[in-house]
Design an enzyme around this catalytic site. Sequence first.
Site, PDB file in Angstrom:
ATOM      1  CG  ASN A  75      -4.157   9.422 -17.477  1.00  0.00           C
ATOM      2  OD1 ASN A  75      -4.928  10.210 -16.937  1.00  0.00           O
ATOM      3  ND2 ASN A  75      -3.682   8.355 -16.860  1.00  0.00           N
ATOM      4  CG  ASP A 121      -7.151   6.573 -17.714  1.00  0.00           C
ATOM      5  OD1 ASP A 121      -7.081   7.502 -18.550  1.00  0.00           O
ATOM      6  OD2 ASP A 121      -6.992   6.738 -16.495  1.00  0.00           O
TER       7      ASP A 121
END
Length: 254
Positions: free
Chosen positions: A150, A148
């Site tokens: 982000n 991830d």
Amino acid sequence: MKIISYNVNGIRAAINKGFIDWLKSADPDVICLQEIKAMKEQLDLSLFEDAGYKFHYWFSAQKKGYSGVAILSKIEPKNIVYGTGIESMDFEGRNIRVDFDGISVMSLYLPSGTNAARLDHKLEYMDLFQGYINTLKTEVPNLVICGDYNICHEAIDIHNPKMKGVSGFLPVEREWISDFISSGFIDAFRYLHPEQQTYSWWSYRANSRANNKGWRLDYAMVAAPLQEAIKRSVILTEAVHSDHCPILVEIEQN
């Protein structure tokens, strides 16, 4: 090698939502987990071992119930590296790497920038991480960094490209991920699917997932020497154990 990456938003919660049965069905060789929100001793490790993942490695945040990464593998790695050795990065449990013959796999959980202080931390982390990887890839050239990030990279990766003032789609973040790719990595999904608009995260608010108002925050970044070995990359949107869904990449090994 079939590799899956999944921000589970709490591994214990995901287990309660059927994660183990899903894992058996998906049957990756290696799965990278992010945001496990648990200490190793809080988990029934036999669940993973009974599912076929005899080799499992956990790097939790110092703060209980927060962040943390893990890698589960059917194949025994020859080396495991917990963290980066950079204190400001490692106390939140955001990086773990396993090395196999001919390929290394990292599980990454890059910070979010939910407020000014966290955004400053995220930007510092991004700079430190780039420097760390620049050095690492000279020693470990066949690197797959799953996780991830982000960050949505391009307009195609977010349902509303006008959200330029929101962390996750800020110009500085998008520039960083462009530079990261230019430093010697391939976004496996975008490499194989240059025009496909598929997301990997949806807010729990406003029925976002049902309306497919999502973001592509999860990536398999494959080091350039492995480019020709990338055989498949899929976003597994049918998995619903988290606000994220898993991503998959298959790397052909000689």
